[in-house]
Write a protein that holds these residues in place. Structure first.
Motif, short mmCIF file in Angstrom:
data_model
loop_
_atom_site.label_atom_id
_atom_site.label_comp_id
_atom_site.label_asym_id
_atom_site.label_seq_id
_atom_site.Cartn_x
_atom_site.Cartn_y
_atom_site.Cartn_z
N GLY A 63 11.33 -18.31 1.52
CA GLY A 63 10.24 -17.72 2.28
C GLY A 63 10.26 -16.20 2.20
N GLY A 64 9.90 -15.54 3.29
CA GLY A 64 9.74 -14.09 3.30
C GLY A 64 11.04 -13.34 3.06
N ASP A 65 10.90 -12.15 2.48
CA ASP A 65 12.05 -11.29 2.17
C ASP A 65 12.47 -10.54 3.44
OD1 ASP A 65 13.75 -9.23 1.31
OD2 ASP A 65 12.79 -9.15 -0.65
N ASP A 71 13.04 -3.25 6.45
CA ASP A 71 12.75 -1.89 5.99
C ASP A 71 11.28 -1.51 6.12
OD1 ASP A 71 15.41 -1.85 5.32
OD2 ASP A 71 15.09 -2.29 3.19
N ARG A 72 10.47 -2.44 6.62
CA ARG A 72 9.02 -2.20 6.79
C ARG A 72 8.38 -1.70 5.49
NH1 ARG A 72 7.13 -1.82 12.18
NH2 ARG A 72 8.36 -3.30 13.40
N PHE A 76 5.02 -5.54 4.56
CA PHE A 76 5.21 -5.24 5.98
C PHE A 76 5.14 -3.75 6.29
CE2 PHE A 76 7.91 -8.72 4.41
CZ PHE A 76 7.21 -9.78 4.95
N GLU A 77 4.58 -2.99 5.40
CA GLU A 77 4.51 -1.54 5.56
C GLU A 77 3.24 -1.13 6.30
OE1 GLU A 77 4.35 2.50 2.73
OE2 GLU A 77 4.63 0.51 1.84
N GLY A 78 3.35 -0.07 7.10
CA GLY A 78 2.17 0.56 7.67
C GLY A 78 1.75 -0.01 9.01
N SER A 79 0.48 0.20 9.34
CA SER A 79 -0.06 -0.18 10.63
C SER A 79 -0.27 -1.68 10.73
CB SER A 79 -1.41 0.52 10.84
OG SER A 79 -2.37 0.01 9.90
#
Length: 265
Positions: A63-65, A71-72, A76-79
């Motif tokens: 699944g997801g890393d 580490d966003r 998963f980065e940003g707003s």
């Protein structure tokens, strides 16, 4: 690095999630485009009658890393708005494309299938598990929810109560429990998993391809349409099927007590 390695066996296409070192984690930002393009190629190719999906190495997909979550970065980065848009354009593109695959999809679950990996396995029409497989939707353990549509999919595969138990407890289940609960069709010895999946795929691929694709459409649509709507769709598709050469071949084969030789015409 790409997500899917392809291997063609006559009318059967084998897709392998090919990130063994990362336990086939997904999605990277390019995965939505890659999966959509792969599904579009299958849908446009009448010579492909079945797809088998498995994982490289010891996992189907973790699944997801989690490091990317921590580490966003990447998906998963940003707003919040930016993350939502990436889910729509990457994660949702993956699951929409797999759900829209016009030929039967068989998941050969070779190891752990977690989170998005579990839900991707759940999108398959037929699921065969290795005795080393396990299944889990540990979203709540991570403080998130199923962003991939799993809350729609799981109750349809398991029933509400068992889907609720998996989601609300965040516990994983082994292959035997998955079979008991109806999440997989059957469990086989790990070393015979691909042989079993390919044997089943060959049985699927032996069917008349136009009728096979129509039958899958009707099964999928039957989850959400009324009985009257299904009858209308069935009548329309049946009329088309009656006009195919494969229908004439199927009738002749049964009357002559021999296997049908279907060409897709």
């Amino acid at each position: 690095m790409g997500l899917i390695a392809e291997d063609r066996r006559e009318a059967i296409l084998i897709w392998t999630l090919d990130r063994e070192a990362r336990l086939n984690a997904l999605p990277d930002l390019t995965d939505g485009d890659e999966v959509a393009a792969a599904c579009e190629r299958v849908n446009a190719d009448p010579s492909i009658r079945c797809v088998v999906l498995t994982g490289a190495g010891r996992a189907f997909s973790a699944g997801g890393d989690l490091t990317a979550m921590r580490d966003r970065r990447d998906l998963f980065e940003g707003s919040g708005a930016a993350i939502r848009e990436r889910y729509r354009r990457v994660v949702h593109r993956i699951v929409r494309s797999l759900y829209g695959l016009e030929v039967p999809l068989i998941a050969a679950v070779n190891g752990p299938a977690m989170g998005l990996g579990c839900d991707i396995a759940g999108l398959a029409d037929i699921r065969i598990a290795s005795d080393r497989a396990s299944f889990g939707v540990p979203f709540l353990k991570l403080g998130i929810i199923p962003g991939d549509g799993g809350s729609w999919l799981l109750p349809r595969n398991l029933g509400y109560a068992r889907a609720a138990e998996m989601l609300f407890t965040a516990r994983s289940i082994d292959a035997a429990t998955a079979a008991e609960w109806g999440l997989v069709n059957r469990v086989v010895a790990h070393d015979s998993l691909m042989d079993e999946a390919l044997t089943t795929a060959a049985q699927v691929a032996a069917q008349p391809p136009q009728a096979l694709r129509m039958a899958k459409t009707l099964l999928r649509q039957g989850r959400d349409t009324t009985f009257d709507q299904m009858l209308e769709m069935s009548a329309a598709m049946q009329a088309l099927a009656h006009l195919t050469e494969d229908h004439q071949e199927g009738v002749a084969a049964v009357l002559e007590k021999r296997p049908g030789d279907f060409t897709g015409n």
